[in-house]
Design a protein around this motif. Structure first.
Motif, mmCIF file in Angstrom:
data_model
loop_
_atom_site.group_PDB
_atom_site.id
_atom_site.type_symbol
_atom_site.label_atom_id
_atom_site.label_comp_id
_atom_site.label_asym_id
_atom_site.label_seq_id
_atom_site.Cartn_x
_atom_site.Cartn_y
_atom_site.Cartn_z
ATOM 1 N N LEU A 79 10.826 9.869 -3.860
ATOM 2 C CA LEU A 79 9.757 9.022 -3.290
ATOM 3 C C LEU A 79 9.279 9.370 -1.935
ATOM 4 C CD1 LEU A 79 11.714 5.421 -4.136
ATOM 5 C CD2 LEU A 79 9.490 6.434 -5.068
ATOM 6 N N ARG A 80 10.283 9.816 -1.101
ATOM 7 C CA ARG A 80 9.855 10.041 0.281
ATOM 8 C C ARG A 80 8.926 11.323 0.264
ATOM 9 N NH1 ARG A 80 15.574 9.337 1.962
ATOM 10 N NH2 ARG A 80 15.653 11.881 1.361
ATOM 11 N N GLU A 81 8.894 12.154 -0.485
ATOM 12 C CA GLU A 81 8.045 13.491 -0.769
ATOM 13 C C GLU A 81 6.831 13.134 -1.252
ATOM 14 O OE1 GLU A 81 10.156 16.177 -3.351
ATOM 15 O OE2 GLU A 81 11.803 16.760 -1.625
ATOM 16 N N ASN A 82 6.594 11.712 -2.166
ATOM 17 C CA ASN A 82 5.428 11.561 -2.594
ATOM 18 C C ASN A 82 5.008 10.071 -2.282
ATOM 19 O OD1 ASN A 82 4.777 13.938 -4.777
ATOM 20 N ND2 ASN A 82 7.109 13.270 -4.912
ATOM 21 N N TRP A 83 5.394 9.763 -1.060
ATOM 22 C CA TRP A 83 5.254 8.339 -0.577
ATOM 23 C C TRP A 83 3.710 7.895 -0.465
ATOM 24 C CZ3 TRP A 83 3.065 6.522 3.967
ATOM 25 C CH2 TRP A 83 2.883 7.407 5.009
ATOM 26 N N VAL A 84 2.864 8.988 0.111
ATOM 27 C CA VAL A 84 1.419 8.510 0.257
ATOM 28 C C VAL A 84 0.705 8.164 -0.990
ATOM 29 C CG1 VAL A 84 -0.818 9.373 1.219
ATOM 30 C CG2 VAL A 84 1.429 10.142 2.442
ATOM 31 N N PRO A 85 0.581 9.086 -1.872
ATOM 32 C CA PRO A 85 -0.067 8.520 -3.204
ATOM 33 C C PRO A 85 0.528 7.360 -3.843
ATOM 34 C CG PRO A 85 1.130 10.702 -3.528
ATOM 35 C CD PRO A 85 0.957 10.535 -2.115
ATOM 36 N N ILE A 86 1.963 7.255 -3.784
ATOM 37 C CA ILE A 86 2.597 6.042 -4.352
ATOM 38 C C ILE A 86 2.210 5.006 -3.600
ATOM 39 C CG2 ILE A 86 4.746 4.877 -4.593
ATOM 40 C CD1 ILE A 86 5.999 7.724 -5.176
ATOM 41 N N LEU A 87 2.009 4.791 -2.236
ATOM 42 C CA LEU A 87 1.740 3.694 -1.595
ATOM 43 C C LEU A 87 0.263 3.344 -1.775
ATOM 44 C CD1 LEU A 87 2.544 1.744 0.845
ATOM 45 C CD2 LEU A 87 1.497 3.397 2.522
ATOM 46 N N LEU A 88 -0.561 4.433 -2.094
ATOM 47 C CA LEU A 88 -2.043 4.082 -2.167
ATOM 48 C C LEU A 88 -1.936 3.522 -3.638
ATOM 49 C CD1 LEU A 88 -3.993 7.247 -0.845
ATOM 50 C CD2 LEU A 88 -3.958 4.951 -0.050
ATOM 51 N N LEU A 89 -1.231 3.861 -4.730
ATOM 52 C CA LEU A 89 -1.287 3.282 -5.974
ATOM 53 C C LEU A 89 -0.719 1.719 -5.986
ATOM 54 C CD1 LEU A 89 -0.204 5.976 -8.074
ATOM 55 C CD2 LEU A 89 -2.246 4.885 -8.543
ATOM 56 N N ALA A 90 0.184 1.372 -5.183
ATOM 57 C CA ALA A 90 0.899 0.411 -5.094
ATOM 58 C C ALA A 90 0.276 -0.736 -4.168
ATOM 59 C CB ALA A 90 2.419 0.525 -4.893
ATOM 60 N N VAL A 91 -0.242 -0.367 -3.084
ATOM 61 C CA VAL A 91 -0.858 -1.587 -2.463
ATOM 62 C C VAL A 91 -2.490 -1.563 -2.246
ATOM 63 C CG1 VAL A 91 -0.849 -2.451 0.032
ATOM 64 C CG2 VAL A 91 1.310 -1.289 -0.901
ATOM 65 N N PRO A 92 -3.240 -0.420 -1.852
ATOM 66 C CA PRO A 92 -4.530 -0.797 -2.044
ATOM 67 C C PRO A 92 -4.958 -0.600 -3.250
ATOM 68 C CG PRO A 92 -4.001 1.167 -0.694
ATOM 69 C CD PRO A 92 -2.839 0.452 -0.920
ATOM 70 N N GLY A 93 -4.617 0.316 -4.122
ATOM 71 C CA GLY A 93 -4.922 0.274 -5.546
ATOM 72 C C GLY A 93 -4.573 -0.961 -6.384
ATOM 73 N N LEU A 94 -3.464 -1.511 -6.112
ATOM 74 C CA LEU A 94 -2.967 -2.570 -6.676
ATOM 75 C C LEU A 94 -4.287 -3.700 -6.328
ATOM 76 C CD1 LEU A 94 -0.003 -4.283 -7.750
ATOM 77 C CD2 LEU A 94 -1.290 -5.601 -6.513
ATOM 78 N N LEU A 95 -4.575 -3.834 -5.078
ATOM 79 C CA LEU A 95 -5.360 -4.992 -4.713
ATOM 80 C C LEU A 95 -6.929 -4.870 -5.386
ATOM 81 C CD1 LEU A 95 -4.383 -5.128 -0.932
ATOM 82 C CD2 LEU A 95 -3.925 -6.828 -2.655
ATOM 83 N N LEU A 96 -7.499 -3.521 -5.461
ATOM 84 C CA LEU A 96 -8.634 -3.340 -6.097
ATOM 85 C C LEU A 96 -8.506 -3.590 -7.458
ATOM 86 C CD1 LEU A 96 -11.508 -2.043 -5.925
ATOM 87 C CD2 LEU A 96 -10.200 0.142 -6.553
ATOM 88 N N GLU A 97 -7.484 -3.252 -8.254
ATOM 89 C CA GLU A 97 -7.354 -3.605 -9.379
ATOM 90 C C GLU A 97 -7.459 -5.068 -9.757
ATOM 91 O OE1 GLU A 97 -4.592 -2.043 -13.271
ATOM 92 O OE2 GLU A 97 -3.861 -1.520 -11.200
ATOM 93 N N LEU A 98 -6.569 -5.823 -8.814
ATOM 94 C CA LEU A 98 -6.592 -7.215 -8.860
ATOM 95 C C LEU A 98 -7.976 -8.058 -8.794
ATOM 96 C CD1 LEU A 98 -3.724 -9.281 -8.511
ATOM 97 C CD2 LEU A 98 -4.916 -9.541 -6.154
ATOM 98 N N ALA A 99 -8.752 -7.579 -7.925
ATOM 99 C CA ALA A 99 -10.154 -7.750 -7.699
ATOM 100 C C ALA A 99 -11.087 -7.635 -8.811
ATOM 101 C CB ALA A 99 -10.698 -7.371 -6.594
#
Length: 408
Positions: A79-99
Motif C-alpha cells: 500500500l505504501r509503495e503504491n499509495w499515490v494511484p490508490i489515493l487518486l482512485l479512492a478519493v478524487p476518482g470516487l468523487l468524479l464517479e459519484l458525480a
C-alpha cells in the motif's frame, strides 16, 4: 422469526453455500459468482422462508466482518509503495464517479439530487473478491492486484462516509425541511470531515491498543477472539460516536494485521487467524447474497411498484456506472509520467472491467430506512447493478486477462 426457524434457515443456507463453493471450485470459478447466481435463482423461483433482512442486521452483523477481513489480508508495505494511484482512485476518482453516476439519475430517472447522490454513494464501493481470486490463480502482476485491492479498501471507507452524509440530507428533505444547495454542501463537507476523521482516529487508537494487548499473549484462541471483538467493537464504538464505522474498522484492521505480523503473533497463530477470517468472509458473503435472494424478488418488486420506472432507473444506473468507471480510469494515467504512466495506460481496460459491485453495495442499499424516497427503486437498481457486474464482468474477466499482454 422463532429461534427454531432461524436455525433451520441458517442450516439450509449453509448447505446451499457449501454446494456453491464445491461446484465453484470444480469449475475454477470464484464463489461470489456462484452465490449471486444461486441468489438470483432463489429470488426468481423460490422463497426459502418469510425473512426480513433488517437494516440493523445488515449494518451491525454483516458489514463489520466483511470490512475487517478485506483490510486484514492486505499488505501495508505494498500500500505504501503504491499509495499515490490508490489515493487518486479512492478519493478524487470516487468523487468524479459519484458525480457522473448522479447526473443521469437526476435528469433521466427523475431523482432529486440528494437521492441520486445517495444511490451513487451506494454504488461507488468496488468489490474485487471475484477478480482477485482469478488474479491469484493466473498469477497476475502484483502491482495491478494491489491497485485494485487498495482502491476497493479505501473507497469502501470514503463511500461509507458519503453514504451517511447523503442519507442524512435525504432524511431531512423527507421530513419537510428546506435544505438549500449551499447549505447542503457545507453541511455535507462538515459531516464528512467529522465522520471520516473521527472514524480514522477511533480505528487507529483501538488498533494500537489491541495490538499491544495481542503482543502480551501467545494463544491463538485468545488472539482470534480479540480480532472478533475488535471488528465488532470498533464498529459499534464509532457508530455510537456518530463517526464512520467502516473507516474505523479498516484502520484498526490494517494496524493490527501489520503490527501483529511483525511483532505480535507467531507464524502458526497468524495462519490460524487468516484461515478463520477467510471463513468468516465467505460465510458473510454467502449468507448476505442468499438472504437477499430469499427476500428480494425482482419480478415481485416490478409487480408492486411502477415497473417501467424501475426498469428505466435500473437501466440508467447500469449505463451510468459503466460510463463513470470508464471515464475515471481513462483519466487516471494523466498525472503520472514515465514507467508508471505506461503501466497504468496498459492496465486501463482491466482496471475498468474489474470494477465489480458486490456485498457492500447490497448491504448499504438494504440498510436504507423505510422512509427514504424511491427506496424500492434504489434497492432494485443496486441489485441489478450487482447482478450485471458480477455475472457479465465477472464471468468474462478470465478471457479478458488472457488476451491483454503484460498482465501475467
Amino acid at each position: 422469526m422463532e429461534i427454531l426457524s432461524v436455525v433451520r434457515l441458517l442450516v439450509v443456507l449453509l448447505l446451499i453455500a457449501l454446494m456453491v463453493i464445491f461446484i465453484s471450485r470444480r469449475f475454477a470459478v470464484p464463489y461470489t459468482l456462484g452465490l449471486v447466481l444461486v441468489g438470483l435463482l432463489i429470488s426468481l423461483f423460490g422463497h426459502i422462508e418469510a425473512f426480513h433482512l433488517s437494516p440493523e442486521l445488515v449494518l451491525f452483523v454483516f458489514l463489520p466482518p466483511l470490512i475487517f477481513e478485506g483490510s486484514w489480508s492486505i499488505s501495508l508495505r505494498l500500500l505504501r509503495e503504491n499509495w499515490v494511484p490508490i489515493l487518486l482512485l479512492a478519493v478524487p476518482g470516487l468523487l468524479l464517479e459519484l458525480a457522473l453516476i448522479a447526473l443521469p439519475l437526476h435528469f433521466f430517472a427523475r431523482m432529486s439530487w440528494s437521492v441520486a447522490l445517495l444511490l451513487a454513494a451506494i454504488l461507488s464501493p468496488t468489490d474485487p473478491v471475484a477478480v482477485l481470486g482469478l488474479f491469484r490463480q493466473l498469477r497476475v502482476n502484483e502491482r495491478l492486484s494491489i491497485l485494485i485491492e487498495g482502491e476497493s479498501l479505501f473507497n469502501d471507507g470514503v463511500a461509507g462516509a458519503l453514504y451517511q452524509v447523503f442519507l442524512a440530507i435525504v432524511l431531512l428533505v423527507a421530513q419537510g425541511q428546506q435544505v438549500s444547495l449551499g447549505a447542503a454542501v457545507l453541511r455535507g463537507i462538515g459531516v464528512f470531515i467529522l465522520q471520516a476523521g473521527g472514524g480514522i482516529l477511533v480505528g487507529a487508537l483501538c488498533g494500537l491498543v489491541v495490538s499491544r494487548c495481542v503482543k502480551q499473549v501467545n494463544d491463538h484462541l485468545i488472539e482470534m477472539t480479540m480480532t472478533i471483538v475488535t471488528a465488532y467493537g470498533v464498529y459499534l464504538l464509532a457508530d455510537a460516536l456518530h463517526m464512520s464505522g467502516i473507516l474505523a474498522v479498516i484502520v484498526a484492521s490494517l494496524i493490527m494485521s501489520n503490527y501483529c505480523t511483525e511483532q505480535g503473533m507467531s507464524e502458526e497463530t497468524r495462519l490460524v487467524v487468516d484461515d478463520f477470517w477467510s471463513m468468516i468472509a465467505f460465510l458473510a458473503n454467502a449468507l448476505l447474497f442468499l438472504l437477499v435472494g430469499a427476500q428480494l424478488n425482482p419480478l415481485g418488486l416490478l409487480a408492486i411498484g411502477q415497473p417501467m420506472y424501475l426498469l428505466l432507473a435500473a437501466s440508467v444506473v447500469v449505463i451510468a456506472v459503466l460510463v463513470a468507471r470508464y471515464v475515471m480510469i481513462l483519466l487516471l494515467p494523466l498525472p503520472f509520467a514515465g514507467e508508471l504512466r505506461k503501466r497504468l495506460h496498459a492496465w486501463r481496460f482491466i482496471l475498468f472491467w474489474s470494477g465489480l459491485r458486490g456485498a457492500l453495495s447490497l448491504a448499504l442499499a438494504l440498510a436504507l430506512p423505510t422512509n427514504v424516497p424511491h427506496r424500492t427503486a434504489l434497492i432494485f437498481s443496486t441489485y441489478i447493478v450487482v447482478l450485471f457486474t458480477l455475472l457479465v464482468q465477472g464471468f468474462s474477466i478470465r478471457p479478458v486477462l488472457r488476451r491483454i499482454p503484460g498482465l501475467l
